[in-house]
Write a protein that holds these residues in place. Structure first.
Motif, PDB file in Angstrom:
ATOM      1  N   LEU A  95       0.823  -1.209   0.000  1.00 32.16           N
ATOM      2  CA  LEU A  95       0.000   0.000   0.000  1.00 32.16           C
ATOM      3  C   LEU A  95       0.856   1.258   0.000  1.00 32.16           C
ATOM      4  N   GLY A  96       1.915   1.270   0.771  1.00 38.59           N
ATOM      5  CA  GLY A  96       2.789   2.445   0.808  1.00 38.59           C
ATOM      6  C   GLY A  96       3.403   2.740  -0.546  1.00 38.59           C
ATOM      7  N   SER A  97       3.830   1.708  -1.240  1.00 36.53           N
ATOM      8  CA  SER A  97       4.411   1.887  -2.578  1.00 36.53           C
ATOM      9  C   SER A  97       3.368   2.380  -3.567  1.00 36.53           C
ATOM     10  N   LEU A  98       2.139   1.899  -3.432  1.00 34.67           N
ATOM     11  CA  LEU A  98       1.058   2.365  -4.302  1.00 34.67           C
ATOM     12  C   LEU A  98       0.782   3.850  -4.069  1.00 34.67           C
ATOM     13  N   VAL A  99       0.781   4.254  -2.826  1.00 32.96           N
ATOM     14  CA  VAL A  99       0.538   5.656  -2.488  1.00 32.96           C
ATOM     15  C   VAL A  99       1.646   6.540  -3.067  1.00 32.96           C
ATOM     16  N   ILE A 100       2.895   6.120  -2.929  1.00 31.83           N
ATOM     17  CA  ILE A 100       4.022   6.885  -3.471  1.00 31.83           C
ATOM     18  C   ILE A 100       3.913   6.991  -4.988  1.00 31.83           C
ATOM     19  N   ALA A 101       3.535   5.891  -5.649  1.00 32.51           N
ATOM     20  CA  ALA A 101       3.381   5.908  -7.109  1.00 32.51           C
ATOM     21  C   ALA A 101       2.292   6.889  -7.531  1.00 32.51           C
TER      22      ALA A 101
ATOM     23  N   ALA B  36      -3.784  10.678  -3.235  1.00 33.92           N
ATOM     24  CA  ALA B  36      -3.106   9.453  -2.786  1.00 33.92           C
ATOM     25  C   ALA B  36      -3.607   9.026  -1.405  1.00 33.92           C
ATOM     26  N   ASN B  37      -3.800   9.991  -0.519  1.00 32.57           N
ATOM     27  CA  ASN B  37      -4.314   9.662   0.818  1.00 32.57           C
ATOM     28  C   ASN B  37      -5.743   9.137   0.750  1.00 32.57           C
ATOM     29  N   ALA B  38      -6.553   9.716  -0.123  1.00 28.51           N
ATOM     30  CA  ALA B  38      -7.934   9.240  -0.277  1.00 28.51           C
ATOM     31  C   ALA B  38      -7.949   7.813  -0.822  1.00 28.51           C
ATOM     32  N   VAL B  39      -7.083   7.522  -1.784  1.00 27.31           N
ATOM     33  CA  VAL B  39      -6.985   6.154  -2.317  1.00 27.31           C
ATOM     34  C   VAL B  39      -6.601   5.199  -1.200  1.00 27.31           C
ATOM     35  N   SER B  40      -5.621   5.583  -0.407  1.00 26.49           N
ATOM     36  CA  SER B  40      -5.197   4.743   0.710  1.00 26.49           C
ATOM     37  C   SER B  40      -6.350   4.497   1.683  1.00 26.49           C
ATOM     38  N   ASP B  41      -7.074   5.549   2.030  1.00 27.79           N
ATOM     39  CA  ASP B  41      -8.207   5.414   2.950  1.00 27.79           C
ATOM     40  C   ASP B  41      -9.282   4.488   2.379  1.00 27.79           C
ATOM     41  N   LEU B  42      -9.574   4.638   1.102  1.00 28.70           N
ATOM     42  CA  LEU B  42     -10.594   3.782   0.469  1.00 28.70           C
ATOM     43  C   LEU B  42     -10.168   2.316   0.474  1.00 28.70           C
ATOM     44  N   LEU B  43      -8.892   2.075   0.185  1.00 29.88           N
ATOM     45  CA  LEU B  43      -8.401   0.689   0.172  1.00 29.88           C
ATOM     46  C   LEU B  43      -8.384   0.097   1.575  1.00 29.88           C
ATOM     47  N   LEU B  44      -7.981   0.885   2.564  1.00 31.04           N
ATOM     48  CA  LEU B  44      -7.992   0.395   3.947  1.00 31.04           C
ATOM     49  C   LEU B  44      -9.413   0.072   4.386  1.00 31.04           C
ATOM     50  N   GLU B  45     -10.339   0.942   4.042  1.00 30.22           N
ATOM     51  CA  GLU B  45     -11.742   0.702   4.386  1.00 30.22           C
ATOM     52  C   GLU B  45     -12.238  -0.589   3.741  1.00 30.22           C
ATOM     53  N   ARG B  46     -11.860  -0.791   2.493  1.00 31.76           N
ATOM     54  CA  ARG B  46     -12.274  -2.007   1.776  1.00 31.76           C
ATOM     55  C   ARG B  46     -11.712  -3.269   2.435  1.00 31.76           C
ATOM     56  N   LEU B  47     -10.506  -3.133   3.003  1.00 34.20           N
ATOM     57  CA  LEU B  47      -9.877  -4.270   3.690  1.00 34.20           C
ATOM     58  C   LEU B  47     -10.377  -4.440   5.122  1.00 34.20           C
ATOM     59  N   GLY B  48     -11.169  -3.485   5.603  1.00 34.28           N
ATOM     60  CA  GLY B  48     -11.683  -3.568   6.959  1.00 34.28           C
ATOM     61  C   GLY B  48     -10.695  -3.113   7.999  1.00 34.28           C
ATOM     62  N   ILE B  49      -9.729  -2.277   7.594  1.00 34.89           N
ATOM     63  CA  ILE B  49      -8.720  -1.770   8.521  1.00 34.89           C
ATOM     64  C   ILE B  49      -9.082  -0.341   8.890  1.00 34.89           C
ATOM     65  N   ASP B  50      -9.128  -0.064  10.183  1.00 32.63           N
ATOM     66  CA  ASP B  50      -9.438   1.278  10.663  1.00 32.63           C
ATOM     67  C   ASP B  50      -8.287   2.209  10.280  1.00 32.63           C
ATOM     68  N   ARG B  51      -8.549   3.174   9.439  1.00 31.21           N
ATOM     69  CA  ARG B  51      -7.476   4.034   8.937  1.00 31.21           C
ATOM     70  C   ARG B  51      -6.983   5.020   9.986  1.00 31.21           C
ATOM     71  N   CYS B  52      -7.739   5.173  11.041  1.00 35.43           N
ATOM     72  CA  CYS B  52      -7.345   6.096  12.094  1.00 35.43           C
ATOM     73  C   CYS B  52      -6.339   5.451  13.064  1.00 35.43           C
TER      74      CYS B  52
END
Length: 109
Positions: free
Chosen positions: A63-69, A90-106
């Motif tokens: 995920l970190g590499s995707l955000v940097i890209a 990039a941060n919004a994409v990360s948040d959306l992917l974390l939400e989809r994975l069920g990971i609390d982004r906070c």
């Protein structure tokens, strides 16, 4: 000494096209809801999804590499007609992917 934050690895992509469509649709919804709907939001969501799909097709799962890209490649996008910039996208994409994975982004898992 504190422990480093562990990286988040996405499951291997079985259908990057479908993931890209999902991301484009959800990012556009987020963009339109965050401020006001703008015509440029469609182009932003489309470009971010293209970057994401290409990265996933190349085997990127970190995920970190995707955000940097996304940050790096969105720097060439013309944000002059938008309230957003490459870091917000990039941060919004990360948040959306974390939400989809069920990971609390906070606060992590």
């Amino acid at each position: 000494m504190t422990d480093p934050i562990p990286s988040i690895t996405l499951p291997p992509s079985e259908n990057p096209q479908l993931e890209g469509q999902w991301l484009q649709q959800n990012l556009l919804t987020w963009l339109d809801a965050e401020f006001i709907p703008e015509a440029v939001n469609q182009k932003i969501a489309q470009r971010a999804a293209q970057i994401y799909m290409r990265q996933r097709m190349e085997g990127e799962n970190d995920l970190g590499s995707l955000v940097i890209a996304i940050v790096t490649e969105m720097q060439s996008f013309d944000f002059s007609k938008s309230f957003f910039g490459e870091f917000a996208i990039a941060n919004a994409v990360s948040d959306l992917l974390l939400e989809r994975l069920g990971i609390d982004r906070c606060c992590g898992q």
